[in-house]
Design a protein around this motif. Sequence first.
Motif, PDB file in Angstrom:
ATOM      1  N   ILE A   1      57.502   4.003  -9.400  1.00 49.18           N
ATOM      2  CA  ILE A   1      57.904   2.592  -9.358  1.00 49.18           C
ATOM      3  C   ILE A   1      57.394   1.845 -10.584  1.00 49.18           C
ATOM      4  O   ILE A   1      58.121   1.092 -11.222  1.00 49.18           O
ATOM      5  CB  ILE A   1      57.382   1.945  -8.049  1.00 49.18           C
TER       6      ILE A   1
ATOM      7  N   GLY B   1      63.136  -3.527  -0.463  1.00 40.86           N
ATOM      8  CA  GLY B   1      62.509  -2.772  -1.553  1.00 40.86           C
ATOM      9  C   GLY B   1      61.098  -3.243  -1.857  1.00 40.86           C
ATOM     10  O   GLY B   1      60.789  -3.563  -3.011  1.00 40.86           O
ATOM     11  N   PRO B   2      60.195  -3.272  -0.851  1.00 36.73           N
ATOM     12  CA  PRO B   2      58.836  -3.766  -1.115  1.00 36.73           C
ATOM     13  C   PRO B   2      57.973  -2.834  -1.959  1.00 36.73           C
ATOM     14  O   PRO B   2      56.902  -3.234  -2.403  1.00 36.73           O
ATOM     15  CB  PRO B   2      58.228  -3.893   0.296  1.00 36.73           C
ATOM     16  N   GLY B   3      58.434  -1.599  -2.177  1.00 33.04           N
ATOM     17  CA  GLY B   3      57.614  -0.661  -2.951  1.00 33.04           C
ATOM     18  C   GLY B   3      56.314  -0.400  -2.206  1.00 33.04           C
ATOM     19  O   GLY B   3      56.322   0.136  -1.101  1.00 33.04           O
TER      20      GLY B   3
ATOM     21  N   TYR C   1      62.053  -3.185   4.250  1.00 35.00           N
ATOM     22  CA  TYR C   1      63.156  -2.220   4.201  1.00 35.00           C
ATOM     23  C   TYR C   1      63.077  -1.428   2.908  1.00 35.00           C
ATOM     24  O   TYR C   1      63.291  -1.964   1.810  1.00 35.00           O
ATOM     25  CB  TYR C   1      64.464  -3.015   4.267  1.00 35.00           C
TER      26      TYR C   1
ATOM     27  N   ARG D   1      52.998  -5.149  -2.728  1.00 36.75           N
ATOM     28  CA  ARG D   1      52.174  -6.138  -3.433  1.00 36.75           C
ATOM     29  C   ARG D   1      52.570  -7.580  -3.065  1.00 36.75           C
ATOM     30  O   ARG D   1      51.686  -8.429  -2.864  1.00 36.75           O
ATOM     31  CB  ARG D   1      52.264  -5.938  -4.954  1.00 36.75           C
TER      32      ARG D   1
ATOM     33  N   ALA E   1      65.407   2.747   4.926  1.00 35.40           N
ATOM     34  CA  ALA E   1      66.752   2.496   4.384  1.00 35.40           C
ATOM     35  C   ALA E   1      67.610   3.762   4.371  1.00 35.40           C
ATOM     36  O   ALA E   1      68.837   3.679   4.291  1.00 35.40           O
ATOM     37  CB  ALA E   1      66.636   1.916   2.981  1.00 35.40           C
TER      38      ALA E   1
ATOM     39  N   TYR F   1      67.752   4.404 -10.688  1.00 35.98           N
ATOM     40  CA  TYR F   1      68.666   3.304 -10.448  1.00 35.98           C
ATOM     41  C   TYR F   1      69.272   2.683 -11.686  1.00 35.98           C
ATOM     42  O   TYR F   1      70.302   2.072 -11.609  1.00 35.98           O
ATOM     43  CB  TYR F   1      68.038   2.216  -9.593  1.00 35.98           C
TER      44      TYR F   1
ATOM     45  N   GLY G   1      60.556   4.883  -3.165  1.00 37.92           N
ATOM     46  CA  GLY G   1      59.395   4.424  -2.404  1.00 37.92           C
ATOM     47  C   GLY G   1      58.685   5.579  -1.714  1.00 37.92           C
ATOM     48  O   GLY G   1      59.021   6.761  -1.902  1.00 37.92           O
TER      49      GLY G   1
ATOM     50  N   SER H   1      68.639   5.449  -5.673  1.00 37.93           N
ATOM     51  CA  SER H   1      67.688   4.446  -6.149  1.00 37.93           C
ATOM     52  C   SER H   1      66.392   4.435  -5.331  1.00 37.93           C
ATOM     53  O   SER H   1      65.478   3.684  -5.644  1.00 37.93           O
ATOM     54  CB  SER H   1      68.328   3.063  -6.128  1.00 37.93           C
TER      55      SER H   1
HETATM   56  C1  SAM Z   1      61.344  -1.205  -8.784  1.00 38.90           C
HETATM   57  S1  SAM Z   1      60.820  -0.990  -7.161  1.00 38.90           S
HETATM   58  C2  SAM Z   1      60.183  -2.608  -6.827  1.00 38.90           C
HETATM   59  C3  SAM Z   1      59.098  -2.585  -5.801  1.00 38.90           C
HETATM   60  C4  SAM Z   1      58.478  -3.942  -5.482  1.00 38.90           C
HETATM   61  N1  SAM Z   1      59.460  -4.884  -5.003  1.00 38.90           N
HETATM   62  C5  SAM Z   1      57.772  -4.495  -6.684  1.00 38.90           C
HETATM   63  O1  SAM Z   1      58.271  -5.466  -7.280  1.00 38.90           O
HETATM   64  O2  SAM Z   1      56.720  -3.967  -7.049  1.00 38.90           O
HETATM   65  C6  SAM Z   1      62.331  -0.931  -6.208  1.00 38.90           C
HETATM   66  C7  SAM Z   1      62.094  -0.576  -4.747  1.00 38.90           C
HETATM   67  O3  SAM Z   1      63.335  -0.672  -4.050  1.00 38.90           O
HETATM   68  C8  SAM Z   1      63.491   0.473  -3.208  1.00 38.90           C
HETATM   69  N2  SAM Z   1      64.919   0.700  -2.960  1.00 38.90           N
HETATM   70  C9  SAM Z   1      65.794   1.314  -3.761  1.00 38.90           C
HETATM   71  N3  SAM Z   1      67.014   1.345  -3.204  1.00 38.90           N
HETATM   72  C10 SAM Z   1      66.894   0.720  -2.008  1.00 38.90           C
HETATM   73  C11 SAM Z   1      67.801   0.417  -0.964  1.00 38.90           C
HETATM   74  N4  SAM Z   1      69.060   0.802  -1.006  1.00 38.90           N
HETATM   75  N5  SAM Z   1      67.340  -0.259   0.105  1.00 38.90           N
HETATM   76  C12 SAM Z   1      66.040  -0.634   0.173  1.00 38.90           C
HETATM   77  N6  SAM Z   1      65.136  -0.380  -0.783  1.00 38.90           N
HETATM   78  C13 SAM Z   1      65.558   0.292  -1.857  1.00 38.90           C
HETATM   79  C14 SAM Z   1      62.836   1.580  -3.976  1.00 38.90           C
HETATM   80  O4  SAM Z   1      62.524   2.685  -3.132  1.00 38.90           O
HETATM   81  C15 SAM Z   1      61.618   0.863  -4.530  1.00 38.90           C
HETATM   82  O5  SAM Z   1      60.553   0.862  -3.619  1.00 38.90           O
END
Ligand code: SAM
Length: 266
Positions: A43, A91-93, A115, A96, A165, A124, A143, A140
């Motif tokens: 990430i 997409g909380p990763g 989610y 944080r 997801a 992605y 996580g 994409s």
């Molecule tokens: C770049 S990271 C950002 C994480 C966090 N929001 C941050 O800013 O540190 C993108 C996150 O979105 C998740 N993600 C990707 N595709 C997704 C989907 N279709 N639905 C939900 N989450 C998704 C990834 O697994 C990842 O955890």
Amino acid sequence: MFLKASLNRLRGRSILDAKASSAEQLFLAPPFTEEVVEAIRLISTRLPLKADEASRGLWQRESNAAAEAEYEALLPLFEKVDKPKRVLEIGPGFGRSVVFFTKKGLWPGSEINLYDANGTSTKYKQKFYEHPPRWPDTSSFCGNLPLLRAMLDYNGVEEYEIFDAEQLPLAALPGPYDLIYGFYSIGFHWSLEFYLDDLEPLFHERTLLVCTLNKNFRSFPRLEQFSTRFLECREVKKNAHPLRLLLLSKGPLPEVGRSLAEAFPR
Ligand SMILES: C[S@@+](CC[C@H](N)C(=O)[O-])C[C@H]1O[C@@H](n2cnc3c(N)ncnc32)[C@H](O)[C@@H]1O
């Protein structure tokens, strides 16, 4: 050993903006094992992370700086709307933002849904530019849900529910939500234009959507069916342009930030 750690710290310093180091350290990063750092690297692709204390500190500083920038950008909005009772983060990763916002006391007692999905690679980018954008774009996922849970527990966040997801389409989430947000996810790594169809079943008339926009983001006709505002948000990387956050709702929005016409003059 000591020299290596110092070099890492210096590299980190040269990556982050000066203000980033003074951010309130609300999100606490656990000790960095090889396993933890391997998951985080997927990430946090722009940080030189290793399984050591200097990297743990650097990632924690970056995470808090980004969350603080988002918090400060959104505060004028949060002060003008009712406290959301039901919140969804897409997409909380590693959590944080939800940790930072929770420790700031933004939503005491609110129901928080998260989610995301497990993934093994970060792909992605190329998908974002695909036309027409494909969704659901399972490539994409980058996580790690057990690690997300571990980070939330480490930070003492107690009330939350994680939805996978990979198992559940967005429309199957238990909406509607009062606030839906995603940083560096929807609108950033994949197309909001396409995503809106999946999101709309989760909206009620006053649902607020907040997301980070990609610098290549362009307005599209369907956006005009919603109320929108655009907020500037500090970037934590040195010499980087500020980010833009999109606010979107079916109902009226408070007059914060800029309008669509101001943000995207023709
Ligand atoms: C770049 S990271 C950002 C994480 C966090 N929001 C941050 O800013 O540190 C993108 C996150 O979105 C998740 N993600 C990707 N595709 C997704 C989907 N279709 N639905 C939900 N989450 C998704 C990834 O697994 C990842 O955890």
